[in-house]
Design a protein around this motif. Structure first.
Motif, short mmCIF file in Angstrom:
data_model
loop_
_atom_site.label_atom_id
_atom_site.label_comp_id
_atom_site.label_asym_id
_atom_site.label_seq_id
_atom_site.Cartn_x
_atom_site.Cartn_y
_atom_site.Cartn_z
N ARG A 107 62.79 32.94 -12.94
CA ARG A 107 63.65 31.74 -12.83
C ARG A 107 63.65 31.21 -11.40
NH1 ARG A 107 67.33 34.43 -16.04
NH2 ARG A 107 68.66 34.95 -14.27
N TYR A 108 63.90 32.13 -10.46
CA TYR A 108 63.97 31.72 -9.06
C TYR A 108 62.63 31.18 -8.58
CZ TYR A 108 68.69 33.44 -8.12
OH TYR A 108 70.04 33.60 -8.10
N GLU A 109 61.53 31.75 -9.07
CA GLU A 109 60.22 31.23 -8.69
C GLU A 109 60.04 29.79 -9.17
OE1 GLU A 109 57.18 33.82 -10.11
OE2 GLU A 109 57.49 35.33 -8.53
N CYS A 110 60.49 29.52 -10.39
CA CYS A 110 60.39 28.15 -10.93
C CYS A 110 61.23 27.17 -10.11
CB CYS A 110 60.83 28.12 -12.39
SG CYS A 110 59.70 28.93 -13.53
N TYR A 111 62.46 27.58 -9.79
CA TYR A 111 63.34 26.70 -9.01
C TYR A 111 62.74 26.44 -7.62
CZ TYR A 111 66.85 28.14 -12.50
OH TYR A 111 67.53 28.40 -13.66
N GLN A 112 62.27 27.51 -6.98
CA GLN A 112 61.73 27.35 -5.62
C GLN A 112 60.47 26.49 -5.63
OE1 GLN A 112 61.38 30.96 -3.39
NE2 GLN A 112 60.72 29.91 -1.52
N LYS A 113 59.61 26.69 -6.62
CA LYS A 113 58.40 25.88 -6.70
C LYS A 113 58.74 24.41 -6.84
CE LYS A 113 54.12 25.27 -9.34
NZ LYS A 113 53.33 25.71 -10.51
N ALA A 114 59.71 24.10 -7.69
CA ALA A 114 60.13 22.70 -7.87
C ALA A 114 60.70 22.13 -6.58
CB ALA A 114 61.15 22.60 -9.00
N ALA A 115 61.50 22.93 -5.88
CA ALA A 115 62.10 22.48 -4.62
C ALA A 115 61.02 22.20 -3.58
CB ALA A 115 63.08 23.52 -4.10
N GLU A 116 60.03 23.07 -3.49
CA GLU A 116 58.95 22.88 -2.52
C GLU A 116 58.12 21.64 -2.85
OE1 GLU A 116 57.03 26.64 -2.76
OE2 GLU A 116 58.39 27.62 -1.33
N GLU A 117 57.91 21.38 -4.13
CA GLU A 117 57.18 20.17 -4.52
C GLU A 117 57.96 18.91 -4.13
OE1 GLU A 117 56.60 20.67 -8.69
OE2 GLU A 117 54.87 22.03 -8.46
N LEU A 118 59.27 18.97 -4.30
CA LEU A 118 60.11 17.83 -3.90
C LEU A 118 60.04 17.61 -2.39
CD1 LEU A 118 63.25 18.48 -6.15
CD2 LEU A 118 61.75 16.49 -6.28
N LYS A 119 60.06 18.72 -1.64
CA LYS A 119 59.96 18.59 -0.18
C LYS A 119 58.63 17.96 0.22
CE LYS A 119 62.22 19.93 2.61
NZ LYS A 119 63.19 19.15 3.40
N GLN A 120 57.56 18.38 -0.44
CA GLN A 120 56.23 17.84 -0.12
C GLN A 120 56.13 16.36 -0.46
OE1 GLN A 120 53.51 20.38 -2.24
NE2 GLN A 120 53.90 22.15 -0.90
N SER A 121 56.92 15.92 -1.43
CA SER A 121 56.88 14.50 -1.82
C SER A 121 57.82 13.64 -0.97
CB SER A 121 57.24 14.34 -3.30
OG SER A 121 58.59 14.74 -3.53
N GLY A 122 58.47 14.26 0.03
CA GLY A 122 59.29 13.49 0.96
C GLY A 122 60.78 13.61 0.80
N ALA A 123 61.24 14.49 -0.08
CA ALA A 123 62.69 14.67 -0.26
C ALA A 123 63.30 15.29 0.99
CB ALA A 123 62.95 15.55 -1.48
N GLY A 124 64.60 15.02 1.18
CA GLY A 124 65.32 15.64 2.28
C GLY A 124 65.73 17.05 1.89
N ARG A 125 66.97 17.40 2.12
CA ARG A 125 67.44 18.73 1.75
C ARG A 125 67.51 18.86 0.23
NH1 ARG A 125 73.12 21.65 3.48
NH2 ARG A 125 73.93 20.34 1.80
N VAL A 126 67.10 20.03 -0.27
CA VAL A 126 67.14 20.31 -1.70
C VAL A 126 68.09 21.47 -1.95
CG1 VAL A 126 65.83 20.96 -3.76
CG2 VAL A 126 64.76 19.52 -2.01
N SER A 127 69.08 21.25 -2.82
CA SER A 127 70.03 22.31 -3.18
C SER A 127 69.78 22.71 -4.62
CB SER A 127 71.48 21.81 -3.03
OG SER A 127 71.78 21.53 -1.69
N ILE A 128 69.53 23.99 -4.84
CA ILE A 128 69.34 24.53 -6.19
C ILE A 128 70.70 25.03 -6.65
CG2 ILE A 128 68.17 26.26 -7.58
CD1 ILE A 128 65.97 26.27 -5.35
N ALA A 129 71.31 24.31 -7.59
CA ALA A 129 72.67 24.62 -8.04
C ALA A 129 72.62 25.56 -9.24
CB ALA A 129 73.41 23.34 -8.39
N LEU A 130 73.23 26.73 -9.09
CA LEU A 130 73.31 27.71 -10.17
C LEU A 130 74.74 27.81 -10.68
CD1 LEU A 130 71.03 30.49 -8.64
CD2 LEU A 130 70.39 28.53 -10.06
N ALA A 131 74.89 28.21 -11.95
CA ALA A 131 76.19 28.08 -12.63
C ALA A 131 77.04 29.34 -12.57
CB ALA A 131 75.95 27.68 -14.08
#
Length: 501
Positions: A107-131
């Protein structure tokens, strides 16, 4: 509940305007509530939402229905959604770990991979919100207490954790209970999926959830809240201890690259709780992770300090702890002649000079030794000199040994581990005769009338606290060439002030 979460987000600075927030959306009650609350707060804070559902490949058709539910919910709420399929059973079998742990890792690998892709596309800070909520945190604290993890485990979950450059894991629901979440969803009229495995008490956390916490709540209905308050206080105490431990490690630990020595005399100057934290810290450095290193392992290493030289114990991560003259040496198997291969400036265990300044060191690596044994010359660049190492076969003729000041032949058969080029450190000594008598390096400097100002700049070839060669001066009796020596390590230093007369 929404206002409680908003106040928590502001208090802990979990997300700010301009963030991209990834919601880990399983389809269960907790994650659905998190999605709806963050959707309510999106305009008030000013972030962008994205949902990610990890399909674990565990429950067959039920798992696929969860994914379909999540997709439909996100379509209704107009929130982008990604489905990430993984195979937890195969991963667990391959890695030799439990299904729960395998699912968490993937799960964490999937979340981190998505966050890194967003960063590479120019996103600012990325917060992975868990419940995770207050009940989850209480379960975690009890679970860690039961498995003997020490104060770090009893701190429970942290509101946020840095995962990478401008990538955070955040927990916006830690301030609310499971009861509040269920009441919120009821008021919203929102359905959610129920994972049947959450009822299986063969899983440790489910047993705590369904049997232990309810009994504690009978004793005191505020049990969950009180456990969370205690965890928060422990987090503050541990944060202070960590600062003190880092300072202490600098004074009582030497080594690097998977091999460290905790110096007994310096270590015993600290209170017991800091001594334990020092050991836990160095265990983590040696292993590369603190996971599965509990208080039982810390106590075993502490007890080793009271044992005779030569005693050894085995630890997780293929580590061994050995009682040596100076204290306790920790290393991973396969690193007895291994090291960092690079200069250590900060992080790890640095040597500590008499003046209190941290010193860099170079530890000869396993690759370096492999090259030597293959007949190659190994070159090392120090800040003010160059070193070359090569391995020679000894003819048995002692009169062939060079008498040069900056070229020495050492008995390779007596060199075991952790070979370093470094400045002096507390506890350094030389072996002065074949009987094994030792002399403190400080005493050697005094006897040789070496001025204090020069002592800080002399290079040493050392094995833990045992100085094999004071470069430009004497070598240890342990490394002297004997008639029965098989192999010689030739060490030549050149450049700067290191030049033969």
């Amino acid at each position: 509940m929404t206002e409680d979460v908003l106040n928590w987000i502001k208090k802990e600075k979990l997300m700010t305007e301009g963030d991209t927030v990834i919601v880990g959306l399983s389809g269960g009650a907790d994650s659905v509530a998190l999605l709806l609350v963050l959707l309510e707060l999106r305009q008030r804070i000013g972030y962008t939402l994205l949902a990610i559902h990890v399909e674990h490949g565990i429950r067959g058709e039920e798992s696929r229905k969860d994914a379909a539910f999540v997709e439909e919910l996100c379509r209704q709420k107009n929130i982008p959604c990604r489905i990430c399929p993984v195979n937890v059973p195969d991963y667990a079998a391959t890695e030799g770990i439990g299904v729960e742990e395998a699912a968490r890792i993937l799960r964490y690998e999937c979340y981190q991979k998505a966050a890194e892709e967003l960063k590479q596309s120019g996103a600012g800070r990325v917060s992975i919100a868990l419940a995770h909520h207050a009940n989850d945190n209480a379960e975690t604290v009890l679970f860690q207490m039961a498995r003997g993890s020490g104060v770090h485990g009893m701190c429970g979950m942290h509101p946020k954790r840095v995962l990478g450059d401008d990538i955070l894991i955040v927990r916006p629901l830690l301030c609310v209970s499971r009861g509040q979440i269920e009441e919120y969803l009821k008021k919203c009229g929102q359905e959610y999926r129920t994972d049947g495995t959450n009822l299986d008490i063969n899983y440790s956390r489910n047993r705590i959830r369904h049997h232990i916490l309810p009994e504690l709540s009978v004793i005191n209905e505020q049990a969950v809240s009180h456990i969370n308050q205690s965890a928060l206080l422990l987090q503050q105490a541990v944060s202070y201890m960590e600062q003190e431990t880092k300072k202490a490690v600098q004074t009582c630990c030497i080594g690097g690259g998977g091999a460290y020595v905790i110096l007994e005399n310096e270590w015993k100057q600290y209170p017991e709780i800091i001594r334990q934290e020092i050991v836990h810290e160095v265990l983590g450095k040696t292993a590369g992770s603190r996971k599965d290193l509990g208080m039982v392992h810390v106590q075993d290493v502490c007890a080793l300090m009271e044992k005779q030289t030569g005693r050894e114990i085995t630890l997780p991560y293929q580590m061994t702890a050995s009682r040596i003259y100076e204290g306790v040496r920790l290393c991973r198997r396969g690193t007895h002649k291994a090291g960092t291969g690079t200069w250590q400036e900060k992080g790890g265990c640095e040597t500590e000079g008499a003046a209190g300044a941290s010193q860099s060191f170079y530890e000869v690596t396993a690759d370096d030794f492999a090259k030597l044994e293959a007949g190659e010359t190994v070159s090392i660049t120090l800040p003010d000199a160059n070193v070359s190492l090569r391995l020679l076969l000894f003819s048995g003729k002692v009169d062939e040994i060079p008498k040069n000041q900056y070229t020495k032949w050492l008995n390779y058969d007596r060199i075991e581990c952790g070979l370093q080029f470094r400045r002096r450190a507390s506890g350094d000594y030389l072996t002065v005769d074949d009987a094994g008598h030792k002399k403190k390096l400080k005493s050697y400097f005094i006897d040789e009338k070496i001025p204090q100002i020069k002592r800080e700049h002399i290079w040493l070839l050392a094995q833990q606290s045992h100085v094999l060669w004071v470069i430009g001066g004497r070598i240890s009796a342990v490394c002297k060439i004997k008639e029965d020596t098989k192999k010689i390590l030739e060490v030549r230093i050149d450049g700067g002030n290191y030049r033969e007369d």
